[in-house]
Design a protein around this motif. Sequence first.
Motif, PDB file in Angstrom:
ATOM      1  N   ASP A   8      35.654  40.079  54.385  1.00  0.00           N
ATOM      2  CA  ASP A   8      36.742  40.848  54.997  1.00  0.00           C
ATOM      3  C   ASP A   8      36.248  42.289  55.132  1.00  0.00           C
ATOM      4  N   ASP A   9      36.738  42.995  56.132  1.00  0.00           N
ATOM      5  CA  ASP A   9      36.307  44.386  56.274  1.00  0.00           C
ATOM      6  C   ASP A   9      37.221  45.332  55.491  1.00  0.00           C
ATOM      7  N   GLN A  10      38.253  44.777  54.881  1.00  0.00           N
ATOM      8  CA  GLN A  10      39.184  45.619  54.113  1.00  0.00           C
ATOM      9  C   GLN A  10      39.228  45.201  52.652  1.00  0.00           C
ATOM     10  N   THR A  13      43.101  42.604  50.834  1.00  0.00           N
ATOM     11  CA  THR A  13      43.292  41.174  50.586  1.00  0.00           C
ATOM     12  C   THR A  13      42.718  40.777  49.232  1.00  0.00           C
ATOM     13  N   ARG A  31      31.496  42.709  53.756  1.00  0.00           N
ATOM     14  CA  ARG A  31      31.925  43.286  55.046  1.00  0.00           C
ATOM     15  C   ARG A  31      30.949  42.888  56.139  1.00  0.00           C
ATOM     16  N   ASP A  53      38.174  36.561  56.945  1.00  0.00           N
ATOM     17  CA  ASP A  53      39.010  37.227  57.939  1.00  0.00           C
ATOM     18  C   ASP A  53      38.451  36.922  59.330  1.00  0.00           C
ATOM     19  N   ASN A  55      39.240  39.212  62.242  1.00  0.00           N
ATOM     20  CA  ASN A  55      39.079  40.474  62.962  1.00  0.00           C
ATOM     21  C   ASN A  55      38.338  41.481  62.079  1.00  0.00           C
ATOM     22  N   ARG A  80      37.067  41.277  67.433  1.00  0.00           N
ATOM     23  CA  ARG A  80      38.246  40.420  67.268  1.00  0.00           C
ATOM     24  C   ARG A  80      37.879  38.979  66.923  1.00  0.00           C
ATOM     25  N   ARG A  81      36.671  38.565  67.237  1.00  0.00           N
ATOM     26  CA  ARG A  81      36.265  37.179  66.980  1.00  0.00           C
ATOM     27  C   ARG A  81      35.102  37.098  65.981  1.00  0.00           C
ATOM     28  N   LEU A 126      49.074  35.402  54.172  1.00  0.00           N
ATOM     29  CA  LEU A 126      48.960  36.857  54.155  1.00  0.00           C
ATOM     30  C   LEU A 126      49.667  37.493  55.345  1.00  0.00           C
TER      31      LEU A 126
ATOM     32  N   PHE B  54      52.506  44.441  53.258  1.00  0.00           N
ATOM     33  CA  PHE B  54      51.607  43.534  52.541  1.00  0.00           C
ATOM     34  C   PHE B  54      51.895  43.477  51.039  1.00  0.00           C
ATOM     35  N   ARG B  57      55.520  42.264  50.003  1.00  0.00           N
ATOM     36  CA  ARG B  57      55.758  40.832  50.155  1.00  0.00           C
ATOM     37  C   ARG B  57      55.246  40.052  48.942  1.00  0.00           C
ATOM     38  N   THR B  81      42.663  50.338  54.464  1.00  0.00           N
ATOM     39  CA  THR B  81      41.766  50.869  53.447  1.00  0.00           C
ATOM     40  C   THR B  81      40.436  50.142  53.510  1.00  0.00           C
TER      41      THR B  81
END
Lengths: 541, 170
Positions: A8-10, A13, A31, A53, A55, A80-81, A126, B54, B57, B81
């Motif tokens: 995931d880039d964030q 999660t 990432r 993820d 995106n 996006r993909r 999520l 997020f 929830r 973030t």
Amino acid sequence: MATILVIDDQDRTIDMCRRVMPEHDWHGPARGWGEAEAAMKDLGRGVGMVLLDVNFDLPAEALLGLEDEPSERSIRRAKRRQGYRILERLRTVAPNVPVVLMTAQDGAGMEAAAEQFGATEYTYFLDHEDIDAHSLRGQVEGILRRRIGASADGPIFWGRSAAMRAIRTRLETFSRGRLPVMLLGPTGSGKSLIARHFVHKKSRRDGKFISVDLSTLPADLVAAHLFGSVRGAYTGSIADRSGAFEDAHGGTLFIDEVANLTMEAQKMLLAVLQERVVTRVGDTRERHVDVKLVVATNEDLTGLVAEGRFRADLYMRLNPASAIELPALKDRGTDWGRLTRFAVDRIGAEGYLMGLLDEYAGLTGQSVNGIVAHVGDQAPDPVDGMVQFWFPKPTMACIREHPWPGNLREFSMAVENALTLSLAEAIASGGHARRTDEGRSDVVQVRPKLVRDQLLAVRMDRSAEASRKTMGIELRAMSGLNKVAQDVERQYFSTLYLEHQGDFAAMASVLLGDRDAARKVQLRFNQLGLRVRDMKERIVG
Amino acid sequence: MDDGSGAVSGAGIHSATHAETEAMAIRRSLMTDQYELIEALDDLVHDVAKYMVFEVRFLAPDASDAALREAVFTDVCRTRTVRDANGMVHSEPAWVLWRRMVPTELKNHPLAQSIDAAMNHLAALPWDDPAHDWRAVAAAVKQTSDDIRGLSQHVRNAEEGGSHGDHSGH
């Protein structure tokens, strides 16, 4: 505890997952593919699951799938993909690790992408207000349990009868050859499961398994679906698209209800079998295809040939000498005890009862890791960490005496209903074991009356030609109602899905009176732990 | 905690740079078809609508007021973030993301204007005040998230219905 890698880039999660499911060993977030590849090397075979993820907001140089001098637009699209590209690479180093795609994207596109790139699951988790910490945990645990519970034969029950052993041996032989395989047998006898989990596996081919159910396709779209089409070939054909044969190149193509082939499509299929090339509808270019073809039908093909509704030359090309007839469940000389244990193992592996099991474990103060069936006159010996579903002799008599017209599919659903209702009863009694369970909370008895009533309801429904309109079960008020309701809801969604051949818009029309609410229905479908891929197997099996 | 100005403070945390904002504006100007517009709205749903609700929830039903306030703060003031290769955390609040990502074609749309007003309200909240009614804020944030999804759906429906070119919402 499982080792789970988050790509995931964030951070948010994985932070949330660590908080909600601290019992697992979380790694990441990786990432992008570079970090993911390094993490997979570090973790080796220990990775139990990947959450991915779709995106990714990464610099262009870190993105997969970009040409040398990409435009701004192609960079945006690649972002996006990106998850699909990562999945494609991931499959080259970890072909069997369960991968869950996390997304808010539309269901149909997601399904196609998941199928194309081999995701185990795709989920809206999520990103939906109905999904909370409990249901998220349920999804993750369900996938992990399925993996632990997966047997060598997957979902196929062969049994020990000489007839079924002979079928298995013969099928294994034909699976390895290049000629088509023909599967015959009544509905619910497992044709689709065998094609997917046995023929494809034994064929040792590297390509994909593609399944097409001709009974669900409009006649005028059959040819385009099987052989592909070019833009403008028919009304609504807005782009060139490959067909099932091209998609299955190097792999296996399963065509169910092959008797439904239109005459035009029969002619085209014959050409493919003769020349090993496919021509898209509206095109002249030939494309080479190497496909292991498996066809199935419940109809008498020789009769259709005699009536002129099925081409004799195509029938001969389908290798009728290889035809394997799967007998009805009642005719298999089934060991009902073994079949019951097999079905309970599968249900446990699928994790469908997890909500009820958690509630039962909480009530009885025990740690439950799974379920197992016990068939016999005496209550079973304890098995550490397991809830045992006890099928005493009178219950097994009900099972043996039922005609099972829906074959293995009906059997699996009946056992799942029986476990659900038995567990709900145990919860309703406050977790106190019944006297017949000898005071033990690790044993839940499946009472004969419960099974008899359920099977009787199914028979009555059939006699009224209404089996698809009712559930065939009845629940009365009891404690733990939320969990019971969820299990019943899951059965109801399954029934509706089968009835409407997977048409979520039609389901939405029934459930909500609004065909446009298809996505909402599909969200709920996913939340209930149902999987489109499994349900499709039920439809075509 | 943040002062609500849009520049989220804290060690290693900073808001979007001017260059990034300009880059986004250029990207938007390159949107030449409706497909791009819909994809831009998908990005808004993914990056803003999803993450601004997020933490709340996934709160336990009996979470304390303090936990709720913390969750709302994270959702709204640290909506996006990420950590760069040097371990530096970059964080942006929802209102900054919204202003950066909302397609210019939609700025006069009534729903977009309503979301804009809600975002301005969020930016002005007293984020350091524990006595503030944070449950009401959580409800307002949820509504704003739903409105972003609604805006996306509205445009998608308009495209499918053939209403090309006019995204004023009238």
